[in-house]
Design an enzyme around this catalytic site. Structure first.
Site, PDB file in Angstrom:
ATOM      1  N   LYS A 218       0.800  -1.227   0.000  1.00 26.92           N
ATOM      2  CA  LYS A 218       0.000   0.000   0.000  1.00 26.92           C
ATOM      3  C   LYS A 218       0.831   1.275   0.000  1.00 26.92           C
ATOM      4  O   LYS A 218       0.357   2.330  -0.402  1.00 26.92           O
ATOM      5  CB  LYS A 218      -0.892   0.010   1.238  1.00 26.92           C
ATOM      6  CG  LYS A 218      -2.116  -0.867   1.094  1.00 26.92           C
ATOM      7  CD  LYS A 218      -3.069  -0.613   2.243  1.00 26.92           C
ATOM      8  CE  LYS A 218      -3.926  -1.837   2.499  1.00 26.92           C
ATOM      9  NZ  LYS A 218      -4.224  -2.034   3.890  1.00 26.92           N
TER      10      LYS A 218
ATOM     11  N   SER B 174      13.701   7.829  -1.160  1.00 27.75           N
ATOM     12  CA  SER B 174      12.438   7.919  -1.901  1.00 27.75           C
ATOM     13  C   SER B 174      11.301   8.325  -0.962  1.00 27.75           C
ATOM     14  O   SER B 174      10.448   9.136  -1.335  1.00 27.75           O
ATOM     15  CB  SER B 174      12.105   6.573  -2.548  1.00 27.75           C
ATOM     16  OG  SER B 174      13.092   6.219  -3.480  1.00 27.75           O
TER      17      SER B 174
HETATM   18  P1  ADP Z   1      14.520  -1.200  -1.152  1.00 25.89           P
HETATM   19  O1  ADP Z   1      13.062  -1.125  -0.815  1.00 25.89           O
HETATM   20  O2  ADP Z   1      14.939  -2.517  -1.736  1.00 25.89           O
HETATM   21  O3  ADP Z   1      15.449  -0.738  -0.063  1.00 25.89           O
HETATM   22  P2  ADP Z   1      15.112   1.307  -2.505  1.00 25.89           P
HETATM   23  O4  ADP Z   1      14.630   1.747  -3.858  1.00 25.89           O
HETATM   24  O5  ADP Z   1      14.682   2.132  -1.335  1.00 25.89           O
HETATM   25  O6  ADP Z   1      14.653  -0.194  -2.394  1.00 25.89           O
HETATM   26  O7  ADP Z   1      16.694   1.240  -2.503  1.00 25.89           O
HETATM   27  C1  ADP Z   1      17.405   0.386  -3.364  1.00 25.89           C
HETATM   28  C2  ADP Z   1      18.869   0.421  -2.987  1.00 25.89           C
HETATM   29  O8  ADP Z   1      19.385   1.722  -3.242  1.00 25.89           O
HETATM   30  C3  ADP Z   1      19.146   0.152  -1.498  1.00 25.89           C
HETATM   31  O9  ADP Z   1      20.375  -0.555  -1.408  1.00 25.89           O
HETATM   32  C4  ADP Z   1      19.292   1.523  -0.911  1.00 25.89           C
HETATM   33  O10 ADP Z   1      20.101   1.515   0.242  1.00 25.89           O
HETATM   34  C5  ADP Z   1      19.979   2.235  -2.065  1.00 25.89           C
HETATM   35  N1  ADP Z   1      19.756   3.673  -2.012  1.00 25.89           N
HETATM   36  C6  ADP Z   1      18.590   4.318  -1.887  1.00 25.89           C
HETATM   37  N2  ADP Z   1      18.775   5.661  -1.853  1.00 25.89           N
HETATM   38  C7  ADP Z   1      20.117   5.857  -1.962  1.00 25.89           C
HETATM   39  C8  ADP Z   1      20.967   7.011  -1.957  1.00 25.89           C
HETATM   40  N3  ADP Z   1      20.476   8.238  -1.794  1.00 25.89           N
HETATM   41  N4  ADP Z   1      22.285   6.829  -2.096  1.00 25.89           N
HETATM   42  C9  ADP Z   1      22.791   5.567  -2.211  1.00 25.89           C
HETATM   43  N5  ADP Z   1      22.062   4.436  -2.199  1.00 25.89           N
HETATM   44  C10 ADP Z   1      20.739   4.576  -2.073  1.00 25.89           C
END
Ligand code: ADP
Length: 159
Positions: free
Chosen positions: A40, A127
């Site tokens: 959700k 995000s």
């Molecule tokens: P998840 O739900 O699998 O954590 P995300 O899209 O939030 O998916 O993140 C995917 C990967 O990218 C994770 O390893 C996260 O730590 C990394 N990540 C997210 N934002 C950043 C950032 N600003 N800088 C570096 N790595 C990031």
């Protein structure tokens, strides 16, 4: 080597893009795998997240954008990818990623998880924070590609 960079990408940020750029340098070939079901809390559906990634990443025949459903290690095994790439921003990421990497190692010992530290310019970007800023009417153009900023304000305005 060809690595897998899995995640939610809801939505893609400059932090993700930095990991993709540096991951390509380190590994030579990268598949970005977008998790299909987020529950959700998701703002963007799978097709939207895939489209936003496709228009935001640099064009390269060494960079592939795919979706996946199920275990990351199963995707790696099915596609012969030996490495999972993840990004690390801070201590909370580390706690979670450490647990995930060790669990994946137990499920599939031949697959290695490798981390890239977020650069200082992007280490504060997440995000979820971006969705919150946008929902409160804030400008997110410093954190996400232009297509994402446009879609976010459009989407959250309609809610
Ligand atoms: P998840 O739900 O699998 O954590 P995300 O899209 O939030 O998916 O993140 C995917 C990967 O990218 C994770 O390893 C996260 O730590 C990394 N990540 C997210 N934002 C950043 C950032 N600003 N800088 C570096 N790595 C990031």
């Amino acid at each position: 080597m060809h690595a897998l960079y899995p995640g939610s990408f809801d939505p893609i940020t400059f932090g993700h893009l930095e990991i993709i750029r540096r991951g390509l340098v380190v590994f030579g070939e990268l598949t970005v795998a977008v998790a299909s079901h987020l529950g959700k809390s998701a703002v963007f559906g799978l097709d939207e997240r895939l489209d936003l990634l496709r228009v935001s990443v640099p064009a390269s025949d060494k960079l592939h954008i795919e979706s996946f459903d199920g275990l990351v290690v199963d995707y790696c095994r099915e596609h012969g990818l030996p490495v999972i790439l993840r990004g690390l921003r801070n201590g909370s990421d580390l706690d979670y990623e450490y647990q995930m990497a060790n669990t994946n190692a137990e499920l599939a010992e031949e697959i290695e998880t490798v981390f890239l530290m977020a650069g200082s310019e992007h280490s504060h970007i997440s995000s979820s924070l971006i969705k919150e800023i946008a929902s409160l009417g804030g400008d997110v153009s410093a954190f996400v590609p232009p297509a994402v900023a446009a879609q976010l304000s459009e989407r959250l305005r309609r809610k």
